[in-house]
Design a protein around this motif. Structure first.
Motif, mmCIF file in Angstrom:
data_model
loop_
_atom_site.group_PDB
_atom_site.id
_atom_site.type_symbol
_atom_site.label_atom_id
_atom_site.label_comp_id
_atom_site.label_asym_id
_atom_site.label_seq_id
_atom_site.Cartn_x
_atom_site.Cartn_y
_atom_site.Cartn_z
ATOM 1 N N CYS A 188 0.832 -1.207 0.000
ATOM 2 C CA CYS A 188 0.000 0.000 0.000
ATOM 3 C C CYS A 188 0.865 1.254 0.000
ATOM 4 O O CYS A 188 0.570 2.213 -0.717
ATOM 5 N N ARG A 189 1.943 1.246 0.777
ATOM 6 C CA ARG A 189 2.847 2.405 0.798
ATOM 7 C C ARG A 189 3.507 2.616 -0.556
ATOM 8 O O ARG A 189 3.658 3.745 -1.015
ATOM 9 N N ALA A 190 3.915 1.532 -1.188
ATOM 10 C CA ALA A 190 4.586 1.651 -2.480
ATOM 11 C C ALA A 190 3.641 2.138 -3.565
ATOM 12 O O ALA A 190 4.029 2.922 -4.424
ATOM 13 N N VAL A 191 2.406 1.703 -3.513
ATOM 14 C CA VAL A 191 1.451 2.063 -4.554
ATOM 15 C C VAL A 191 0.830 3.436 -4.304
ATOM 16 O O VAL A 191 0.659 4.217 -5.238
ATOM 17 N N LEU A 192 0.543 3.751 -3.042
ATOM 18 C CA LEU A 192 -0.178 4.987 -2.725
ATOM 19 C C LEU A 192 0.667 6.054 -2.046
ATOM 20 O O LEU A 192 0.283 7.208 -2.015
ATOM 21 N N GLY A 193 1.776 5.669 -1.456
ATOM 22 C CA GLY A 193 2.557 6.598 -0.652
ATOM 23 C C GLY A 193 2.165 6.478 0.808
ATOM 24 O O GLY A 193 1.131 5.902 1.150
ATOM 25 N N PRO A 194 2.993 7.021 1.685
ATOM 26 C CA PRO A 194 2.765 6.835 3.117
ATOM 27 C C PRO A 194 1.498 7.504 3.650
ATOM 28 O O PRO A 194 0.920 7.041 4.621
ATOM 29 N N ALA A 195 1.043 8.583 3.024
ATOM 30 C CA ALA A 195 -0.120 9.313 3.549
ATOM 31 C C ALA A 195 -1.410 8.497 3.489
ATOM 32 O O ALA A 195 -2.234 8.572 4.396
ATOM 33 N N ASP A 196 -1.597 7.730 2.440
ATOM 34 C CA ASP A 196 -2.845 6.990 2.259
ATOM 35 C C ASP A 196 -2.724 5.493 2.535
ATOM 36 O O ASP A 196 -3.715 4.767 2.460
ATOM 37 N N ALA A 197 -1.536 5.033 2.845
ATOM 38 C CA ALA A 197 -1.291 3.594 2.976
ATOM 39 C C ALA A 197 -2.077 2.958 4.122
ATOM 40 O O ALA A 197 -2.652 1.877 3.951
ATOM 41 N N GLU A 198 -2.111 3.601 5.261
ATOM 42 C CA GLU A 198 -2.776 2.975 6.407
ATOM 43 C C GLU A 198 -4.274 2.848 6.192
ATOM 44 O O GLU A 198 -4.872 1.841 6.583
ATOM 45 N N ARG B 100 -8.820 6.990 -7.513
ATOM 46 C CA ARG B 100 -9.986 7.591 -8.179
ATOM 47 C C ARG B 100 -10.596 8.698 -7.321
ATOM 48 O O ARG B 100 -10.983 9.738 -7.828
ATOM 49 N N ALA B 101 -10.680 8.457 -6.017
ATOM 50 C CA ALA B 101 -11.251 9.462 -5.118
ATOM 51 C C ALA B 101 -10.371 10.717 -5.099
ATOM 52 O O ALA B 101 -10.880 11.839 -5.100
ATOM 53 N N GLN B 102 -9.064 10.533 -5.097
ATOM 54 C CA GLN B 102 -8.145 11.677 -5.081
ATOM 55 C C GLN B 102 -8.225 12.470 -6.377
ATOM 56 O O GLN B 102 -8.055 13.684 -6.366
ATOM 57 N N ALA B 103 -8.491 11.789 -7.467
ATOM 58 C CA ALA B 103 -8.570 12.471 -8.758
ATOM 59 C C ALA B 103 -9.753 13.431 -8.806
ATOM 60 O O ALA B 103 -9.745 14.390 -9.566
ATOM 61 N N ARG B 104 -10.753 13.186 -7.978
ATOM 62 C CA ARG B 104 -11.942 14.034 -7.964
ATOM 63 C C ARG B 104 -11.841 15.188 -6.973
ATOM 64 O O ARG B 104 -12.688 16.055 -6.953
ATOM 65 N N VAL B 105 -10.818 15.184 -6.127
ATOM 66 C CA VAL B 105 -10.675 16.211 -5.100
ATOM 67 C C VAL B 105 -9.645 17.242 -5.554
ATOM 68 O O VAL B 105 -8.509 16.894 -5.876
ATOM 69 N N PRO B 106 -10.033 18.515 -5.574
ATOM 70 C CA PRO B 106 -9.050 19.539 -5.956
ATOM 71 C C PRO B 106 -7.979 19.669 -4.876
ATOM 72 O O PRO B 106 -8.258 19.562 -3.684
ATOM 73 N N VAL B 107 -6.763 19.883 -5.309
ATOM 74 C CA VAL B 107 -5.645 20.034 -4.398
ATOM 75 C C VAL B 107 -5.179 21.482 -4.449
ATOM 76 O O VAL B 107 -4.751 21.958 -5.497
ATOM 77 N N PRO B 108 -5.270 22.193 -3.316
ATOM 78 C CA PRO B 108 -4.811 23.585 -3.327
ATOM 79 C C PRO B 108 -3.288 23.644 -3.432
ATOM 80 O O PRO B 108 -2.584 22.859 -2.815
ATOM 81 N N VAL B 109 -2.808 24.562 -4.238
ATOM 82 C CA VAL B 109 -1.365 24.753 -4.392
ATOM 83 C C VAL B 109 -1.052 26.232 -4.274
ATOM 84 O O VAL B 109 -1.870 27.082 -4.617
ATOM 85 N N GLY B 110 0.117 26.547 -3.776
ATOM 86 C CA GLY B 110 0.532 27.927 -3.638
ATOM 87 C C GLY B 110 0.858 28.547 -4.977
ATOM 88 O O GLY B 110 0.558 29.704 -5.250
ATOM 89 N N GLU B 111 1.461 27.766 -5.834
ATOM 90 C CA GLU B 111 1.885 28.261 -7.129
ATOM 91 C C GLU B 111 1.696 27.151 -8.153
ATOM 92 O O GLU B 111 2.031 25.991 -7.896
ATOM 93 N N ILE B 112 1.150 27.473 -9.293
ATOM 94 C CA ILE B 112 0.920 26.475 -10.333
ATOM 95 C C ILE B 112 2.226 26.247 -11.079
ATOM 96 O O ILE B 112 2.850 27.195 -11.571
ATOM 97 N N PRO B 113 2.684 24.980 -11.148
ATOM 98 C CA PRO B 113 3.942 24.704 -11.846
ATOM 99 C C PRO B 113 3.803 24.892 -13.350
ATOM 100 O O PRO B 113 2.708 24.752 -13.902
ATOM 101 N N ASP B 114 4.942 25.209 -13.995
ATOM 102 C CA ASP B 114 4.948 25.360 -15.451
ATOM 103 C C ASP B 114 4.692 24.032 -16.137
ATOM 104 O O ASP B 114 4.056 23.972 -17.171
ATOM 105 N N ARG B 115 5.227 22.954 -15.555
ATOM 106 C CA ARG B 115 5.075 21.619 -16.132
ATOM 107 C C ARG B 115 4.356 20.731 -15.139
ATOM 108 O O ARG B 115 4.629 20.784 -13.952
ATOM 109 N N PRO B 116 3.448 19.879 -15.600
ATOM 110 C CA PRO B 116 2.789 18.966 -14.680
ATOM 111 C C PRO B 116 3.764 17.918 -14.177
ATOM 112 O O PRO B 116 4.748 17.597 -14.836
ATOM 113 N N GLY B 117 3.492 17.394 -12.998
ATOM 114 C CA GLY B 117 4.316 16.326 -12.449
ATOM 115 C C GLY B 117 5.503 16.860 -11.694
ATOM 116 O O GLY B 117 5.762 18.044 -11.636
ATOM 117 N N GLY B 118 6.237 15.961 -11.097
ATOM 118 C CA GLY B 118 7.405 16.328 -10.304
ATOM 119 C C GLY B 118 8.650 16.310 -11.146
ATOM 120 O O GLY B 118 9.313 15.296 -11.243
#
Length: 158
Positions: free
Chosen positions: A21-31, A71-89
């Motif tokens: 779960c951690r590998a697929v979702l990351g530590p925040a949503d794994a539990e 899927r649930a996360q894709a429907r929730v807007p994520v507030p950001v301080g600044e919009i990046p020029d390129r999507p992704g990390g």
């Protein structure tokens, strides 16, 4: 055949499911995904055939719960301080393996997690993800190749 008590199944497989779960979702949503996985498994456990591969069955449930979270996360807007020029990390990795895994495409991340963390054979991964055995093997190999190229290992020399 004697069926193990469900508590023993959780004890034996719980750490592996959490790693997946951690590998697929990351530590925040794994539990949350881990809890949802075992709640669903508890309901279905009495009907599980005695010859079933419990580990693969649990990873399949975890996979479905991860899809639900994604899927649930894709429907929730994520507030950001600044919009990046390129999507992704596109920035440098911070050295955290979970962040490196999160940057992999979904199929590669799942294949790496299910094979290297859960220890499932590629045939089981293909059943879970809906692809072929060769596609599962290729996704895992591509994921590991990307991780080797992008995840900095302290003290490692090429």
């Amino acid at each position: 055949m004697i069926v193990k008590p469900f508590e023993q199944v959780v004890t034996e497989h719980g750490p592996m499911v959490l790693r997946v779960c951690r590998a697929v979702l990351g530590p925040a949503d794994a539990e949350d995904a881990w809890s949802e996985t075992f709640l669903a498994a508890l309901k279905a456990y009495p009907d599980l055939p005695a010859e079933a591969n419990v580990q693969a069955w649990l990873v399949t449930i975890a996979h479905r719960k991860a899809i639900d979270v994604t899927r649930a996360q894709a429907r929730v807007p994520v507030p950001v301080g600044e919009i990046p020029d390129r999507p992704g990390g596109a920035g440098p990795l911070d050295g955290d393996l979970w962040d490196a895994l999160a940057r992999l495409p979904d199929k590669q991340r799942a294949a790496v997690a299910y094979h290297y963390l859960a220890g499932l054979p590629y045939a089981e991964i293909a059943k879970i993800t809906g692809g072929s055995v060769d596609a599962a093997r290729r996704a895992a190999a591509d994921g590991v190749k990307t991780l080797r190229a992008t995840y900095p290992l302290e003290g490692a020399h090429s």
